[in-house]
Design an enzyme around this catalytic site. Structure first.
Site, PDB file in Angstrom:
ATOM      1  N   LYS A  85      -7.113  -4.688  -3.252  1.00 56.30           N
ATOM      2  CA  LYS A  85      -7.918  -5.221  -2.141  1.00 56.30           C
ATOM      3  C   LYS A  85      -8.981  -4.213  -1.715  1.00 56.30           C
ATOM      4  CE  LYS A  85      -4.336  -3.948   1.227  1.00 56.30           C
ATOM      5  NZ  LYS A  85      -4.997  -2.905   2.001  1.00 56.30           N
ATOM      6  N   ASP A 106       0.785  -1.247   0.000  1.00 50.82           N
ATOM      7  CA  ASP A 106       0.000   0.000   0.000  1.00 50.82           C
ATOM      8  C   ASP A 106       0.817   1.297   0.000  1.00 50.82           C
ATOM      9  OD1 ASP A 106      -1.904  -1.965   0.273  1.00 50.82           O
ATOM     10  OD2 ASP A 106      -2.943  -1.041   1.958  1.00 50.82           O
ATOM     11  N   CYS A 138      -2.306  -2.453   7.599  1.00 51.92           N
ATOM     12  CA  CYS A 138      -2.198  -3.367   6.459  1.00 51.92           C
ATOM     13  C   CYS A 138      -0.927  -4.214   6.478  1.00 51.92           C
ATOM     14  CB  CYS A 138      -2.360  -2.594   5.155  1.00 51.92           C
ATOM     15  SG  CYS A 138      -4.034  -1.889   5.029  1.00 51.92           S
TER      16      CYS A 138
END
Length: 193
Positions: free
Chosen positions: A101, A15, A140
């Site tokens: 995601k 991310d 995450c």
């Protein structure tokens, strides 16, 4: 400590998107500091012909994690927007596999494994050990590492290539301690060869 990466290893970059960098909609303090060490790791994996994966939040505009929908976060990483793009200075190899995601409105996903093909892709390539870095340590990265360990993978955690949101002071340190307690091995990019 020198850890030689070889067949059976993969790099997972979590991310590193504009909205999580300074000035972004959900900025991680010093989030941009992960880019240089991750670029070094990605270059090493590319030079050795080893797989690189990059996860990303790829949310619809009405995602359940957003405050207007009753979630905890400001709207961020909306699919197709500049905020959802990878950081411009992140040098991803051409063969990088992008894993999107949290792509449906009603389901959130902090882990790169949740609702994605990441687990299957790693198995297909015979990956036994993953090197993980990115954003954010306490969300995450933590959940991606927990799921990797749960799938029986060895995890090397790039401690110089993670940064925390720290909604509560100390969240990042607690998350790193939890990952290590579960079996993740803390290393730095300089340890890789």
């Amino acid at each position: 400590m020198t850890l030689t990466v070889s067949s059976g290893d993969a790099l997972i970059i979590v991310d590193v998107q504009n909205d999580f960098l300074p000035g972004g909609a959900l900025a991680v303090p010093q989030g941009d500091r992960v880019i240089e060490p991750l670029n070094r790791a990605a270059a090493l994996f590319e030079a050795k012909g080893l797989p690189v994966f990059a996860t990303r939040d790829w949310h619809p505009e009405n995602h359940c994690s957003f405050k207007p929908q009753g979630g905890p976060w400001p709207p961020h990483c909306v699919a197709g927007t500049r905020g959802a793009e990878f950081a411009p200075s992140l040098r991803l190899p051409a063969a990088t596999v992008v894993i999107s995601k949290a792509t449906t409105a009603e389901r959130d996903a902090y882990s790169g494994f949740q609702g994605t093909e990441l687990g299957n892709e790693l198995k297909r390539r015979g990956v036994k050990r993953v090197v993980v870095g990115g954003l954010a340590t306490d969300y995450c990265v933590l959940n991606t590492v927990k799921d990797a360990l749960a799938q029986g993978l060895q995890v090397l955690l790039l401690t110089d290539a993670i940064r925390a949101v720290d909604v509560k002071p100390g969240d990042g340190g607690a998350a790193q301690a939890e990952m290590e307690r579960r079996g993740a091995v803390p290393i730095t990019v300089a340890d890789l060869a």
